[in-house]
Design a protein around this motif. Structure first.
Motif, PDB file in Angstrom:
ATOM      1  N   GLY A  35      37.819  43.400  26.433  1.00 44.93           N
ATOM      2  CA  GLY A  35      38.115  42.032  26.843  1.00 44.93           C
ATOM      3  C   GLY A  35      39.312  41.896  27.756  1.00 44.93           C
ATOM      4  N   GLU A  36      39.723  43.007  28.393  1.00 42.38           N
ATOM      5  CA  GLU A  36      40.910  42.935  29.250  1.00 42.38           C
ATOM      6  C   GLU A  36      40.690  42.060  30.479  1.00 42.38           C
ATOM      7  OE1 GLU A  36      42.639  47.367  28.046  1.00 42.38           O
ATOM      8  OE2 GLU A  36      41.957  46.971  30.105  1.00 42.38           O
ATOM      9  N   ASN A  37      39.436  41.824  30.823  1.00 37.26           N
ATOM     10  CA  ASN A  37      39.131  40.953  31.965  1.00 37.26           C
ATOM     11  C   ASN A  37      39.362  39.482  31.655  1.00 37.26           C
ATOM     12  OD1 ASN A  37      36.866  41.369  30.163  1.00 37.26           O
ATOM     13  ND2 ASN A  37      35.659  40.103  31.557  1.00 37.26           N
ATOM     14  N   ARG A  38      39.605  39.158  30.392  1.00 36.65           N
ATOM     15  CA  ARG A  38      39.886  37.765  30.017  1.00 36.65           C
ATOM     16  C   ARG A  38      41.381  37.511  29.831  1.00 36.65           C
ATOM     17  NH1 ARG A  38      35.918  35.597  32.075  1.00 36.65           N
ATOM     18  NH2 ARG A  38      36.875  33.702  31.278  1.00 36.65           N
ATOM     19  N   ARG A  39      42.183  38.513  30.069  1.00 41.55           N
ATOM     20  CA  ARG A  39      43.628  38.328  29.934  1.00 41.55           C
ATOM     21  C   ARG A  39      44.140  37.438  31.070  1.00 41.55           C
ATOM     22  NH1 ARG A  39      45.686  44.484  28.402  1.00 41.55           N
ATOM     23  NH2 ARG A  39      44.832  44.507  26.269  1.00 41.55           N
ATOM     24  N   PRO A  40      45.162  36.615  30.780  1.00 34.86           N
ATOM     25  CA  PRO A  40      45.667  35.670  31.792  1.00 34.86           C
ATOM     26  C   PRO A  40      46.083  36.349  33.094  1.00 34.86           C
ATOM     27  CG  PRO A  40      46.551  35.121  29.639  1.00 34.86           C
ATOM     28  CD  PRO A  40      45.821  36.417  29.468  1.00 34.86           C
ATOM     29  N   GLU A  41      46.702  37.530  32.994  1.00 29.16           N
ATOM     30  CA  GLU A  41      47.170  38.182  34.213  1.00 29.16           C
ATOM     31  C   GLU A  41      46.008  38.626  35.102  1.00 29.16           C
ATOM     32  OE1 GLU A  41      47.723  41.244  30.787  1.00 29.16           O
ATOM     33  OE2 GLU A  41      47.823  39.068  31.095  1.00 29.16           O
ATOM     34  N   PRO A  47      39.546  34.397  38.675  1.00 26.43           N
ATOM     35  CA  PRO A  47      39.264  33.427  37.600  1.00 26.43           C
ATOM     36  C   PRO A  47      37.891  33.605  36.971  1.00 26.43           C
ATOM     37  CG  PRO A  47      40.248  32.331  39.493  1.00 26.43           C
ATOM     38  CD  PRO A  47      39.919  33.731  39.931  1.00 26.43           C
ATOM     39  N   ALA A  48      36.966  34.281  37.675  1.00 25.36           N
ATOM     40  CA  ALA A  48      35.643  34.530  37.098  1.00 25.36           C
ATOM     41  C   ALA A  48      35.680  35.628  36.049  1.00 25.36           C
ATOM     42  CB  ALA A  48      34.648  34.899  38.204  1.00 25.36           C
ATOM     43  N   GLY A  49      36.772  36.364  35.988  1.00 30.04           N
ATOM     44  CA  GLY A  49      36.896  37.412  34.985  1.00 30.04           C
ATOM     45  C   GLY A  49      35.991  38.600  35.225  1.00 30.04           C
ATOM     46  N   LYS A  50      35.648  38.859  36.499  1.00 26.40           N
ATOM     47  CA  LYS A  50      34.704  39.939  36.802  1.00 26.40           C
ATOM     48  C   LYS A  50      35.343  40.988  37.714  1.00 26.40           C
ATOM     49  CE  LYS A  50      30.563  37.076  36.235  1.00 26.40           C
ATOM     50  NZ  LYS A  50      29.282  36.639  36.836  1.00 26.40           N
ATOM     51  N   LEU A  51      34.712  42.143  37.721  1.00 26.11           N
ATOM     52  CA  LEU A  51      35.138  43.256  38.552  1.00 26.11           C
ATOM     53  C   LEU A  51      34.080  43.532  39.612  1.00 26.11           C
ATOM     54  CD1 LEU A  51      36.320  45.553  35.642  1.00 26.11           C
ATOM     55  CD2 LEU A  51      37.801  44.436  37.312  1.00 26.11           C
ATOM     56  N   PRO A  52      34.513  44.124  40.726  1.00 26.79           N
ATOM     57  CA  PRO A  52      35.835  44.639  41.063  1.00 26.79           C
ATOM     58  C   PRO A  52      36.743  43.586  41.667  1.00 26.79           C
ATOM     59  CG  PRO A  52      34.315  45.134  42.830  1.00 26.79           C
ATOM     60  CD  PRO A  52      33.509  44.450  41.768  1.00 26.79           C
ATOM     61  N   VAL A  53      38.027  43.956  41.747  1.00 32.21           N
ATOM     62  CA  VAL A  53      39.001  43.186  42.516  1.00 32.21           C
ATOM     63  C   VAL A  53      39.785  44.182  43.360  1.00 32.21           C
ATOM     64  CG1 VAL A  53      41.039  41.706  42.440  1.00 32.21           C
ATOM     65  CG2 VAL A  53      39.217  41.382  40.763  1.00 32.21           C
ATOM     66  N   VAL A  60      43.833  39.269  48.155  1.00 31.81           N
ATOM     67  CA  VAL A  60      43.100  39.536  46.914  1.00 31.81           C
ATOM     68  C   VAL A  60      41.636  39.215  47.173  1.00 31.81           C
ATOM     69  CG1 VAL A  60      42.813  38.958  44.472  1.00 31.81           C
ATOM     70  CG2 VAL A  60      45.108  38.961  45.487  1.00 31.81           C
ATOM     71  N   LEU A  61      40.781  40.206  46.994  1.00 32.20           N
ATOM     72  CA  LEU A  61      39.362  40.030  47.262  1.00 32.20           C
ATOM     73  C   LEU A  61      38.536  40.333  46.021  1.00 32.20           C
ATOM     74  CD1 LEU A  61      38.464  41.610  50.739  1.00 32.20           C
ATOM     75  CD2 LEU A  61      38.209  39.224  50.050  1.00 32.20           C
ATOM     76  N   THR A  62      37.529  39.485  45.788  1.00 35.15           N
ATOM     77  CA  THR A  62      36.542  39.744  44.751  1.00 35.15           C
ATOM     78  C   THR A  62      35.167  39.839  45.424  1.00 35.15           C
ATOM     79  OG1 THR A  62      36.125  37.394  44.312  1.00 35.15           O
ATOM     80  CG2 THR A  62      37.934  38.419  43.099  1.00 35.15           C
ATOM     81  N   GLU A  63      34.154  40.160  44.630  1.00 33.92           N
ATOM     82  CA  GLU A  63      32.780  40.355  45.088  1.00 33.92           C
ATOM     83  C   GLU A  63      32.663  41.676  45.857  1.00 33.92           C
ATOM     84  OE1 GLU A  63      30.402  38.561  43.974  1.00 33.92           O
ATOM     85  OE2 GLU A  63      31.702  37.033  43.098  1.00 33.92           O
TER      86      GLU A  63
END
Length: 207
Positions: A35-41, A47-53, A60-63
């Protein structure tokens, strides 16, 4: 440059591109099972709590597809994105094909097999999703006849994204009727800087 990752997620795609480019990066493991993807940091990054970043300086890029395109454009001398506008458009076409036509039914299968809570799973949706995948895999199978790469005569980011997506399908036993795709996938993973296969990543988690 930092990559927040957790195999066997789509962060494998980004790692593969970075390895092909020969770019140094810091790997930061985010354990989804813990559940480390739900940690505030982490949620501050995505904010979607998904990888990769990917974090590159202030960017900062996601997707995963957006990230691999950024990396290919940042290092144009490596040739993972064609200079010709037409060929580049074809790369984008097949990236979108992988993300929409192939990946979406794979997600449906995964969700109704093990991701959703049992009371929300719809077992009848699984064979429908399998048929949806196979119909589109047939399109790619025909496209790959007499081809080594998805676009042009050298590897591009479309190949690295596509190979991972096909490996995902292979884990779901959906490639048995597609010899061209199996051979293509194996060629990509035989490259010297290839990322780990999904099965290997899963085995490493258990080990």
């Amino acid at each position: 440059m930092k990559l927040y990752e957790f195999a066997p997620t789509r962060s494998i795609r980004v790692r593969w591109v970075l390895q092909e480019l020969g770019v140094e990066f810091e790997s930061i493991q985010v354990n989804l099972r813990a559940g480390e993807n739900r940690r505030p940091e982490f949620l501050k990054l995505n904010p979607a709590g998904k990888l990769p970043v990917l974090v590159d300086g202030d960017l900062v890029l996601t997707e995963s597809v957006a990230i691999v395109l950024y990396l290919a454009e940042k290092y144009p001398d490596k040739g993972l994105l064609p200079a010709d506008p037409g060929e580049r458009a074809k790369v984008n076409q097949w990236l979108l094909f992988a993300a929409t036509e192939l990946e979406q039914p794979l997600w449906r299968i995964a969700r109704h097999k093990f991701l959703y809570p049992e009371d929300k799973r719809l077992p009848a949706d699984i064979p429908v999703a399998c048929e949806d995948f196979k119909a589109m895999a047939g399109v790619l199978e025909k496209h790959m006849e007499q081809r080594q790469f998805v676009v042009g005569d050298r590897v591009t980011v479309a190949d690295l994204v596509m190979a991972y997506t096909l490996d995902w399908a292979n884990e779901a036993h959906l490639l048995d009727d597609f010899p061209q795709l199996r051979a293509y996938m194996d060629r990509m993973y035989a490259r010297p800087h290839a990322a780990p296969r999904i099965a290997q990543a899963l085995a490493n988690l258990k080990g």
